[in-house]
Motif scaffolding. Structure first.
Motif, PDB file in Angstrom:
ATOM      1  N   TYR A  83       0.823  -1.117  -0.127  1.00  0.00           N
ATOM      2  CA  TYR A  83       0.029   0.074  -0.092  1.00  0.00           C
ATOM      3  C   TYR A  83       0.972   1.394  -0.141  1.00  0.00           C
ATOM      4  N   VAL A  84       0.705   2.089  -0.960  1.00  0.00           N
ATOM      5  CA  VAL A  84       1.467   3.568  -0.959  1.00  0.00           C
ATOM      6  C   VAL A  84       0.450   4.612  -1.619  1.00  0.00           C
ATOM      7  N   HIS A  85       0.500   5.675  -1.042  1.00  0.00           N
ATOM      8  CA  HIS A  85      -0.326   6.801  -1.629  1.00  0.00           C
ATOM      9  C   HIS A  85      -0.340   6.990  -3.098  1.00  0.00           C
ATOM     10  N   GLY A 136      15.443  -0.919  -5.688  1.00  0.00           N
ATOM     11  CA  GLY A 136      14.901  -2.108  -5.376  1.00  0.00           C
ATOM     12  C   GLY A 136      14.056  -2.778  -6.641  1.00  0.00           C
ATOM     13  N   ARG A 137      13.351  -4.047  -6.488  1.00  0.00           N
ATOM     14  CA  ARG A 137      12.478  -4.719  -7.301  1.00  0.00           C
ATOM     15  C   ARG A 137      11.072  -3.883  -7.406  1.00  0.00           C
ATOM     16  N   GLU A 138      10.489  -3.926  -8.510  1.00  0.00           N
ATOM     17  CA  GLU A 138       9.194  -3.125  -8.752  1.00  0.00           C
ATOM     18  C   GLU A 138       8.188  -3.954  -7.948  1.00  0.00           C
ATOM     19  N   ALA A 139       6.949  -3.337  -7.350  1.00  0.00           N
ATOM     20  CA  ALA A 139       6.124  -3.936  -6.796  1.00  0.00           C
ATOM     21  C   ALA A 139       4.990  -3.820  -7.274  1.00  0.00           C
ATOM     22  N   ASP A 140       3.971  -4.695  -7.304  1.00  0.00           N
ATOM     23  CA  ASP A 140       2.429  -4.327  -7.416  1.00  0.00           C
ATOM     24  C   ASP A 140       1.764  -3.929  -6.398  1.00  0.00           C
ATOM     25  N   VAL A 141       1.262  -2.341  -6.556  1.00  0.00           N
ATOM     26  CA  VAL A 141       0.939  -1.851  -5.400  1.00  0.00           C
ATOM     27  C   VAL A 141      -0.490  -1.555  -5.397  1.00  0.00           C
ATOM     28  N   THR A 142      -1.039  -1.316  -4.305  1.00  0.00           N
ATOM     29  CA  THR A 142      -2.666  -0.969  -4.283  1.00  0.00           C
ATOM     30  C   THR A 142      -2.633   0.633  -3.771  1.00  0.00           C
ATOM     31  N   PRO A 143      -2.916   1.461  -4.676  1.00  0.00           N
ATOM     32  CA  PRO A 143      -2.707   2.846  -4.484  1.00  0.00           C
ATOM     33  C   PRO A 143      -3.891   3.305  -3.358  1.00  0.00           C
ATOM     34  N   ILE A 144      -3.512   4.298  -2.428  1.00  0.00           N
ATOM     35  CA  ILE A 144      -4.457   4.568  -1.565  1.00  0.00           C
ATOM     36  C   ILE A 144      -4.405   6.078  -1.392  1.00  0.00           C
ATOM     37  N   GLY A 145      -5.624   6.627  -0.982  1.00  0.00           N
ATOM     38  CA  GLY A 145      -5.853   7.982  -0.803  1.00  0.00           C
ATOM     39  C   GLY A 145      -6.068   8.541   0.514  1.00  0.00           C
ATOM     40  N   ASP A 146      -6.083  10.163   0.648  1.00  0.00           N
ATOM     41  CA  ASP A 146      -6.205  10.414   2.018  1.00  0.00           C
ATOM     42  C   ASP A 146      -7.512  10.073   2.637  1.00  0.00           C
ATOM     43  N   GLY A 147      -7.692   9.548   3.853  1.00  0.00           N
ATOM     44  CA  GLY A 147      -8.731   8.949   4.589  1.00  0.00           C
ATOM     45  C   GLY A 147      -9.272   7.909   4.268  1.00  0.00           C
ATOM     46  N   GLU A 148      -8.533   6.985   3.530  1.00  0.00           N
ATOM     47  CA  GLU A 148      -8.741   5.667   3.240  1.00  0.00           C
ATOM     48  C   GLU A 148      -8.258   4.947   4.362  1.00  0.00           C
ATOM     49  N   THR A 149      -8.653   3.664   4.618  1.00  0.00           N
ATOM     50  CA  THR A 149      -8.407   3.082   5.824  1.00  0.00           C
ATOM     51  C   THR A 149      -7.746   1.548   5.199  1.00  0.00           C
ATOM     52  N   LEU A 152      -6.205  -4.364   8.857  1.00  0.00           N
ATOM     53  CA  LEU A 152      -4.984  -5.582   9.248  1.00  0.00           C
ATOM     54  C   LEU A 152      -5.487  -6.588   9.946  1.00  0.00           C
ATOM     55  N   GLY A 153      -6.578  -6.624  10.232  1.00  0.00           N
ATOM     56  CA  GLY A 153      -7.274  -7.791  10.906  1.00  0.00           C
ATOM     57  C   GLY A 153      -7.035  -7.288  12.363  1.00  0.00           C
ATOM     58  N   GLY A 154      -8.075  -6.711  12.989  1.00  0.00           N
ATOM     59  CA  GLY A 154      -7.941  -6.267  14.409  1.00  0.00           C
ATOM     60  C   GLY A 154      -7.093  -4.906  14.571  1.00  0.00           C
ATOM     61  N   VAL A 155      -6.506  -4.187  13.610  1.00  0.00           N
ATOM     62  CA  VAL A 155      -5.777  -3.035  13.483  1.00  0.00           C
ATOM     63  C   VAL A 155      -6.271  -2.557  12.491  1.00  0.00           C
ATOM     64  N   THR A 156      -6.661  -1.112  12.436  1.00  0.00           N
ATOM     65  CA  THR A 156      -7.129  -0.278  11.370  1.00  0.00           C
ATOM     66  C   THR A 156      -6.032   0.813  11.368  1.00  0.00           C
ATOM     67  N   LEU A 157      -5.451   1.043   9.792  1.00  0.00           N
ATOM     68  CA  LEU A 157      -4.666   2.394   9.834  1.00  0.00           C
ATOM     69  C   LEU A 157      -5.326   3.245   8.848  1.00  0.00           C
ATOM     70  N   PHE A 172       0.291   7.133   9.041  1.00  0.00           N
ATOM     71  CA  PHE A 172      -0.958   6.308   9.322  1.00  0.00           C
ATOM     72  C   PHE A 172      -1.114   6.331  10.602  1.00  0.00           C
ATOM     73  N   ALA A 173      -2.407   6.660  10.935  1.00  0.00           N
ATOM     74  CA  ALA A 173      -2.862   6.928  12.408  1.00  0.00           C
ATOM     75  C   ALA A 173      -3.493   5.625  12.809  1.00  0.00           C
ATOM     76  N   PHE A 174      -3.668   5.340  14.109  1.00  0.00           N
ATOM     77  CA  PHE A 174      -4.029   3.928  14.546  1.00  0.00           C
ATOM     78  C   PHE A 174      -4.557   4.152  16.037  1.00  0.00           C
ATOM     79  N   ASP A 175      -5.213   3.439  16.499  1.00  0.00           N
ATOM     80  CA  ASP A 175      -5.564   3.319  18.055  1.00  0.00           C
ATOM     81  C   ASP A 175      -4.722   2.291  18.517  1.00  0.00           C
ATOM     82  N   PRO A 176      -3.748   2.798  19.581  1.00  0.00           N
ATOM     83  CA  PRO A 176      -2.574   2.038  20.026  1.00  0.00           C
ATOM     84  C   PRO A 176      -3.266   0.910  20.980  1.00  0.00           C
TER      85      PRO A 176
END
Length: 358
Positions: A83-85, A136-149, A152-157, A172-176
């Protein structure tokens, strides 16, 4: 959550990667793609019983190789989602080349900044020594935008876009309280620790901030990603956003945790006001190029700083030109308003006595 500190002699050093062992084993940032750092990361993960192939998700704060360089390699071993913006995604998946690594773009930048031949050769030698493998090696990415979450399974960024250092840099904000193995900086209810105040009835909140907020020096603007338009203004707005989010702690891309991120963001805003005053002071002696202003601010530069110094000077000069304080003639800038209100050129923030946003 485990912080894995990594050596790095190519860029700023002391990189941080963060391991989150939720339902999806996750890395926040990786590291530069050089053998010694790759070995450091493998060793750091193995100390927690994790191998590259075990990583399910990679969350990148930005595209710089000391944060994203190993993402493609780790993905190749275990199929991790990356995941990357969206603004930085093309530089991670290989659709675009880093502009500062393109000789034609470098020549245009060097011309714009008034960089002398000897410095151009020194910086070109640095890029050639570093090579392209650091990206490094190119990666297949999932683009993300501001405000998207990102779940991670029990943890949300939560994605918080903070451009300036790069076009797509994000925190990436989270509830600790949801992160296994992590002790929140501020507990909820009784037993709260650092940062306690009368406002602690709000839920705890922390964030991974990459290079948007660093504990010991200020992130470069202007040279770190030449795609960013109005880099200083963009970064100033990002610092205000950090203050307003009022996180209890920031986990940066280099060095140690920041326990008062709002205060640190306000300090960096003050730093840029002071630097702007210094730039004006340089130009009081007559017109100067970005390279000449950089030399006055930073002295002799080596390595990647040969790019960052004039880039930062250019960011301040551009900010002042857009405000009508300067005029540019070719590559040189001259003062047209020798006594501007510097404070008016930046957004303002207000903190209470504890360093919290008012």
């Amino acid at each position: 959550m485990k912080r894995i500190q990594l050596g790095n002699t190519v860029f700023e050093g002391e990189n941080d990667a963060y391991l989150i062992e939720a339902d999806r084993t996750t890395l926040v940032d990786t590291a530069v793609s050089i053998p010694a750092v790759r070995a450091d990361l493998r060793e750091g993960l193995s100390g927690h019983g994790v191998d590259f192939a075990d990583v399910d998700a990679i969350v990148l704060t930005h595209w710089h190789p000391d944060h994203a360089g190993l993402a493609g390699e780790i993905q190749a071993e275990g199929g991790a989602s990356v995941y990357v913006h969206e603004a930085d995604a093309p530089l991670v998946d290989g659709r675009e080349r880093p502009l500062a690594a393109d000789p034609a773009v470098r020549r245009e930048m060097f011309d714009r900044w008034g960089m002398p031949a000897e410095a151009r050769e020194r910086l070109t030698d640095f890029f050639e020594r570093a090579g392209t493998d650091i990206y490094g090696r190119e990666a297949d990415v999932t683009p993300i935008g501001d405000g998207e979450t990102i779940d991670l399974g029990g943890v949300t960024l939560e994605t918080v876009h903070l451009p300036g250092h790069t076009a797509g840099l994000c925190a990436f904000a989270f509830d600790p309280r949801t992160v296994p193995g992590h002790a929140p900086v501020r507990g909820s209810g009784e037993g709260g620790t650092a940062g306690a105040s009368a406002r602690d009835d709000r839920p705890p909140a922390e964030a991974f901030t990459g290079d948007a907020l660093l504990p010991r020096y200020t992130p470069n603007v202007g040279g770190a990603d030449v795609r960013v338009e109005t880099p200083l203004a963009a970064y100033a707005d990002s610092l205000v956003r950090i203050v307003e989010r009022d996180w209890d702690a920031a986990h940066p891309g280099h060095r140690e945790r920041i326990d008062e991120p709002s205060r640190r963001a306000a300090e960096i805003l003050d730093h840029h006001r002071d630097r702007t005053r210094r730039v004006i002071g340089v130009l009081e002696s007559g017109p100067a190029t970005a390279w000449e202003v950089s030399a006055a601010l930073f002295g002799d530069l080596e390595g990647i700083h040969t790019l960052h110094g004039p880039g930062e000077a250019f960011a301040h000069l551009d900010h002042l030109e857009r405000a009508g304080v300067l005029e540019r003639d070719g590559t040189a800038y001259r003062l047209v308003d020798p006594d501007p209100s510097v404070d008016a050129l930046f957004p303002s923030v207000a903190l209470d006595a504890t360093g919290r946003d008012l």
